[in-house]
Design an enzyme around this catalytic site. Structure first.
Site, PDB file in Angstrom:
ATOM      1  N   GLU A  85       1.627 -11.531 -35.340  1.00 34.53           N
ATOM      2  CA  GLU A  85       2.997 -11.483 -34.818  1.00 34.53           C
ATOM      3  C   GLU A  85       3.900 -12.551 -35.432  1.00 34.53           C
ATOM      4  O   GLU A  85       4.997 -12.794 -34.944  1.00 34.53           O
ATOM      5  CB  GLU A  85       3.008 -11.564 -33.282  1.00 34.53           C
ATOM      6  CG  GLU A  85       2.213 -12.693 -32.703  1.00 34.53           C
ATOM      7  CD  GLU A  85       2.082 -12.633 -31.175  1.00 34.53           C
ATOM      8  OE1 GLU A  85       2.830 -11.915 -30.513  1.00 34.53           O
ATOM      9  OE2 GLU A  85       1.199 -13.349 -30.670  1.00 34.53           O
ATOM     10  N   ASN A 119       6.900  -7.128 -31.688  1.00 37.65           N
ATOM     11  CA  ASN A 119       8.032  -7.744 -30.968  1.00 37.65           C
ATOM     12  C   ASN A 119       8.332  -9.119 -31.557  1.00 37.65           C
ATOM     13  O   ASN A 119       9.453  -9.409 -31.960  1.00 37.65           O
ATOM     14  CB  ASN A 119       7.709  -7.899 -29.478  1.00 37.65           C
ATOM     15  CG  ASN A 119       7.280  -6.589 -28.841  1.00 37.65           C
ATOM     16  OD1 ASN A 119       7.545  -5.532 -29.385  1.00 37.65           O
ATOM     17  ND2 ASN A 119       6.618  -6.662 -27.700  1.00 37.65           N
ATOM     18  N   ASP A 120       7.314  -9.963 -31.591  1.00 39.81           N
ATOM     19  CA  ASP A 120       7.536 -11.295 -32.153  1.00 39.81           C
ATOM     20  C   ASP A 120       7.645 -11.232 -33.669  1.00 39.81           C
ATOM     21  O   ASP A 120       8.395 -12.006 -34.268  1.00 39.81           O
ATOM     22  CB  ASP A 120       6.394 -12.238 -31.744  1.00 39.81           C
ATOM     23  CG  ASP A 120       6.653 -12.821 -30.362  1.00 39.81           C
ATOM     24  OD1 ASP A 120       7.780 -13.288 -30.126  1.00 39.81           O
ATOM     25  OD2 ASP A 120       5.739 -12.790 -29.518  1.00 39.81           O
ATOM     26  N   HIS A 134       0.824  -1.215   0.000  1.00 42.84           N
ATOM     27  CA  HIS A 134       0.000   0.000   0.000  1.00 42.84           C
ATOM     28  C   HIS A 134       0.850   1.254   0.000  1.00 42.84           C
ATOM     29  O   HIS A 134       0.532   2.233  -0.650  1.00 42.84           O
ATOM     30  CB  HIS A 134      -0.871   0.032   1.258  1.00 42.84           C
ATOM     31  CG  HIS A 134      -2.239  -0.495   1.019  1.00 42.84           C
ATOM     32  ND1 HIS A 134      -3.001  -0.094  -0.051  1.00 42.84           N
ATOM     33  CD2 HIS A 134      -2.985  -1.371   1.701  1.00 42.84           C
ATOM     34  CE1 HIS A 134      -4.158  -0.718  -0.003  1.00 42.84           C
ATOM     35  NE2 HIS A 134      -4.172  -1.511   1.051  1.00 42.84           N
ATOM     36  N   ARG A 194      -1.859  -8.595 -21.091  1.00 44.99           N
ATOM     37  CA  ARG A 194      -1.137  -9.874 -21.179  1.00 44.99           C
ATOM     38  C   ARG A 194      -1.564 -10.708 -19.971  1.00 44.99           C
ATOM     39  O   ARG A 194      -1.204 -10.375 -18.843  1.00 44.99           O
ATOM     40  CB  ARG A 194       0.373  -9.640 -21.141  1.00 44.99           C
ATOM     41  CG  ARG A 194       0.934  -8.919 -22.354  1.00 44.99           C
ATOM     42  CD  ARG A 194       2.435  -8.735 -22.183  1.00 44.99           C
ATOM     43  NE  ARG A 194       3.100  -8.411 -23.425  1.00 44.99           N
ATOM     44  CZ  ARG A 194       3.512  -7.188 -23.762  1.00 44.99           C
ATOM     45  NH1 ARG A 194       3.327  -6.176 -22.950  1.00 44.99           N
ATOM     46  NH2 ARG A 194       4.132  -6.986 -24.915  1.00 44.99           N
ATOM     47  N   CYS A 249       0.527  -3.131 -30.994  1.00 47.23           N
ATOM     48  CA  CYS A 249       0.748  -3.202 -29.549  1.00 47.23           C
ATOM     49  C   CYS A 249       2.162  -3.656 -29.208  1.00 47.23           C
ATOM     50  O   CYS A 249       2.493  -3.841 -28.051  1.00 47.23           O
ATOM     51  CB  CYS A 249      -0.282  -4.091 -28.881  1.00 47.23           C
ATOM     52  SG  CYS A 249      -0.234  -5.789 -29.478  1.00 47.23           S
ATOM     53  N   ARG A 293      14.398 -13.260 -29.310  1.00 45.59           N
ATOM     54  CA  ARG A 293      14.231 -12.021 -28.549  1.00 45.59           C
ATOM     55  C   ARG A 293      15.149 -11.949 -27.333  1.00 45.59           C
ATOM     56  O   ARG A 293      15.493 -10.874 -26.860  1.00 45.59           O
ATOM     57  CB  ARG A 293      12.781 -11.885 -28.067  1.00 45.59           C
ATOM     58  CG  ARG A 293      11.854 -11.424 -29.144  1.00 45.59           C
ATOM     59  CD  ARG A 293      10.399 -11.582 -28.753  1.00 45.59           C
ATOM     60  NE  ARG A 293       9.943 -10.619 -27.761  1.00 45.59           N
ATOM     61  CZ  ARG A 293       8.673 -10.503 -27.377  1.00 45.59           C
ATOM     62  NH1 ARG A 293       7.748 -11.283 -27.910  1.00 45.59           N
ATOM     63  NH2 ARG A 293       8.318  -9.632 -26.488  1.00 45.59           N
ATOM     64  N   ARG A 320      -5.803 -10.635 -23.840  1.00 49.03           N
ATOM     65  CA  ARG A 320      -5.195 -11.660 -24.674  1.00 49.03           C
ATOM     66  C   ARG A 320      -5.147 -12.960 -23.878  1.00 49.03           C
ATOM     67  O   ARG A 320      -4.668 -12.969 -22.742  1.00 49.03           O
ATOM     68  CB  ARG A 320      -3.770 -11.249 -25.075  1.00 49.03           C
ATOM     69  CG  ARG A 320      -3.143 -12.250 -26.035  1.00 49.03           C
ATOM     70  CD  ARG A 320      -1.777 -11.823 -26.485  1.00 49.03           C
ATOM     71  NE  ARG A 320      -0.804 -11.910 -25.413  1.00 49.03           N
ATOM     72  CZ  ARG A 320       0.460 -11.487 -25.523  1.00 49.03           C
ATOM     73  NH1 ARG A 320       0.861 -10.924 -26.647  1.00 49.03           N
ATOM     74  NH2 ARG A 320       1.294 -11.612 -24.531  1.00 49.03           N
TER      75      ARG A 320
HETATM   76  C1  PEP Z   1       4.434  -8.774 -29.552  1.00 48.57           C
HETATM   77  O1  PEP Z   1       4.913  -9.871 -29.835  1.00 48.57           O
HETATM   78  O2  PEP Z   1       4.672  -7.740 -30.200  1.00 48.57           O
HETATM   79  C2  PEP Z   1       3.543  -8.637 -28.388  1.00 48.57           C
HETATM   80  C3  PEP Z   1       2.942  -7.510 -28.132  1.00 48.57           C
HETATM   81  O3  PEP Z   1       3.397  -9.722 -27.591  1.00 48.57           O
HETATM   82  P1  PEP Z   1       4.432 -10.127 -26.428  1.00 48.57           P
HETATM   83  O4  PEP Z   1       5.454  -9.029 -26.344  1.00 48.57           O
HETATM   84  O5  PEP Z   1       3.651 -10.306 -25.201  1.00 48.57           O
HETATM   85  O6  PEP Z   1       4.987 -11.403 -26.955  1.00 48.57           O
HETATM   86 MG    MG Z   2       4.141 -11.675 -28.920  1.00 47.55          MG
END
Ligand code: PEP
Ligand code: MG
Length: 636
Positions: free
Chosen positions: A479, A502-503, A230, A337, A550, A513, A373
């Site tokens: 992705e 990202n993926d 808190h 997520r 995203c 990654r 998701r």
């Molecule tokens: C992505 O892959 O761009 C994504 C938003 O998912 P995460 O980063 O959770 O794999």
């Molecule tokens: Mg991803």
């Protein structure tokens, strides 16, 4: 009684700083690393606070004392209630968000000393067990706190455990207040702290936050405390640079010591060197300027100079981020997520536990959309509970990134999938929800998922569960290169796309990654990645289907013009990036962005694209951003 040390009135700020510089030259710089609680940099003399312990000297009473002891207890309750109401009244001077965060906590305390189990139990201990009022309070609060801790499921996740710990702490805290009032040992006060001081304490109570004046104090540091308590939530709400868990600091400080507190990095530098001080001063100025701009920005719409509205949402990893999202000005959550719920626990959370979490997030967003998701297991995301329950193998695939990931696992484990969908659908009755599938590569996966989705909905209806009349949209992450290139076909099956760069970058460029050896090759500005983003976006736009980005690139304001130019109008980013992206949106015109995107998409290599991006940013530096009525950027 003020226990703040040292007691003599402090010299004026400039003299203190000069003295500090002298002292700093005499004592070496010391760095303490704690937990980053609330961003911002503070420089100031450290002032410690101590509090005399409330000692209980009498544990038992005689039968003849029952009435008198009960009266003492009641008086302490009345006094505690008055103090808490006074604290509540003080909140009016705090910023609105701080009030919204702290007031419910104080209300909770007040409720606990109303006609509550605590009060009934303490009275009973006095009357039936001949306990002194102090002892009765301590025993009763401890019993309640332990019962709360016992209610937490053995397999509870991190967030659930933190919530249980917080509730138990609240009960102990109100007990301590009653005991102080019974023993007439007052709480520490912060009123004597000089302006611009950094408060140092061994531990800080959440209610202390209501006594801190963010306009007078530079920062706060404590040796105890964690990121999810808190106190942390309160300090964040107050917006003061703060670090908790800085062990050893109280022992190390000497009167007059100056410190630099970096609340974003969780670092405290005692006796900073001239170079550290100079860098910290620059950071303080930059942060203050930025904060002012962001506060004004929050109320302004995310729209371009030529009036094109852009949807700006936040990514959510764990619910403790919700206050930050509320402050950021994001309108909804574009990527929730859900993995965190399955992590740090031994078994998979059941439907009710998941429902509670989703409902909490949906409620917190007050009607703004929440895109949940479903579980994205696999690749670098390892989850012990799934291994424990035999849902995934102990030893990952030869190449986990190309194995059973995301939707592939969920379609093989329908029970896991159905439980999560059921929990989400129930939460959807309380707000605006969308469901999103991770790691999709072909239309068959979307069809199969939709079949299960509809089956779960029918089952819930039969069960008489409250649910939205119309099923929430079922969308997919784009992705993988396969999904991006099949986007036109997938657009016929899905209700929306969220491009996960990202993926997408990792799979397109064959770069893991998490592998530092190939990190230099990971480049979302590689023309191949951008072409896939463009292809998927255009497929969605042709179908008039919602599409957003995203992945991390959406949170980089330098890339906002490019993404807008590609036709994207919806971004989901980390809460801290929302204001910067909004500024970037408000500084450009769509036509200009479209021309820029066309140039970028003609390029052969990422370096040239980076140059163009930097150039575009430089040309528009200083354009509007903040004022709705500000003149248009001369370059547009
Ligand atoms: C992505 O892959 O761009 C994504 C938003 O998912 P995460 O980063 O959770 O794999
Ligand atoms: Mg991803």
């Amino acid at each position: 009684m003020n226990k703040t040390e040292p007691s003599p009135p402090p010299p004026p700020q400039h003299k203190r700083m000069a003295r500090a510089a002298r002292l700093a030259a005499e004592r070496p710089e010391m760095v303490f690393t704690g937990i980053a609680i609330s961003a911002g940099v503070a420089i100031g003399p450290m002032f410690g606070t101590t509090e005399a312990p409330a000692e209980i000297t009498r544990l038992r009473i005689q039968a003849a004392d029952i009435a008198g002891e009960t009266a003492r207890l009641d008086a302490a309750i009345v006094q505690s209630r008055k103090q808490l109401n006074k604290l509540k009244a003080r909140l009016a001077v705090l910023p609105e968000e701080s009030q919204a965060e702290i007031a419910p906590l104080l209300d909770g305390y007040i409720q606990m000393i109303g006609p509550s189990r605590l009060v009934r139990g303490a009275r009973r201990r006095v009357a039936e067990m001949l306990r002194s009022a102090e002892n009765a309070v301590v025993e009763e609060t401890e019993e309640i706190a332990l019962a709360i801790q016992g209610q937490g499921a053995a397999d509870a996740g991190t967030e659930e455990r933190a919530s249980v710990r917080r509730r138990a702490d609240e009960v102990r805290e109100i007990g301590r207040r009653l005991v102080r009032n019974l023993t007439h040992v007052p709480f520490r006060s912060f009123a004597g702290l000089p302006e611009g001081a950094v408060l140092v304490a061994e531990a800080l109570r959440p209610a202390d936050a209501a006594l801190l004046d963010p306009s007078r104090l530079a920062g706060v540091v404590a040796e105890e405390g964690g990121a999810d308590g808190h106190t942390a939530v309160m300090l964040r709400a107050l917006g003061m640079p703060a670090v908790l868990g800085a062990t050893g600091l109280v022992q190390a400080i000497r009167p007059g010591d100056v410190a630099v507190v970096d609340g974003g990095a969780g670092k405290v530098v005692l006796n900073p060197s001239p170079a550290t001080l100079a860098a910290a001063r620059r950071a303080v100025t930059a942060f203050a300027r930025e904060r002012q701009r962001f506060a004004r920005l929050r109320r302004l719409p995310a729209e371009t100079l030529d009036g094109e509205a852009v949807e700006l949402q936040a990514n959510l990893e764990i619910p403790v981020e919700l206050p930050l999202i509320a402050q950021s000005g994001a309108v909804g959550i574009g990527l929730f997520r859900s993995e965190f719920m399955f992590m740090n626990r031994e078994s998979v959370p059941d439907e009710d536990a998941q429902f509670d979490t989703y409902r909490g997030v949906v409620d917190a967003m007050g009607g703004d959309p929440v895109t949940i998701r479903v579980l994205d297991w696999g690749g670098e995301k390892d989850i012990e509970a799934l291994t424990n329950e035999g849902i995934v193998p102990e030893i990952a695939d030869v190449n986990p990134a190309l194995g059973i990931r995301g939707i592939r696992l969920l379609l093989r484990q329908p029970e896991l999938f159905e439980t999560q969908l059921a929990a989400i659908l129930r939460a959807a009755a309380f707000g605006s929800v969308r469901v999103m599938l991770p790691m999709v590569t072909n239309v068959a996966e979307v069809r199969a998922a939709r079949e299960i989705y509809e089956r779960v909905a029918r089952r819930l209806r039969r069960r008489g569960e409250r649910m939205p009349e119309k099923l929430p949209p079922l969308g997919i992450m784009i992705e993988t290169p396969g999904a991006a290139l099949a986007a036109d076909a997938l657009a016929l099956e899905a209700d929306f796309f969220a491009i996960g760069t990202n993926d997408l970058t990792a799979y397109t460029l064959a770069v893991d990654r998490g592998d530092a050896d190939v990190a230099g090759l990971y480049d979302p500005l590689h023309p191949a990645v951008l072409r896939l983003v463009q292809f998927a976006t255009e497929a969605a736009l042709r179908m008039r289907m919602p599409v957003s980005v995203c992945g991390e690139i959406a949170g980089n304001p330098a890339l906002t013009p490019l993404l807008l130019g590609l036709g994207l109008r919806s971004f989901s980013v980390n809460a801290s990036a929302v204001p910067r992206v909004k500024l970037a949106v408000r500084a450009v015109e769509i036509d200009d962005c479209a021309r820029f995107a066309r140039r970028v998409m003609e390029q052969q290599d990422a370096e040239k694209i980076r140059e163009l991006v930097a150039e575009f940013g430089k040309d528009r530096a200083g354009s509007r951003g903040l004022s709705p009525a500000a003149p248009r950027s001369p370059s547009t």
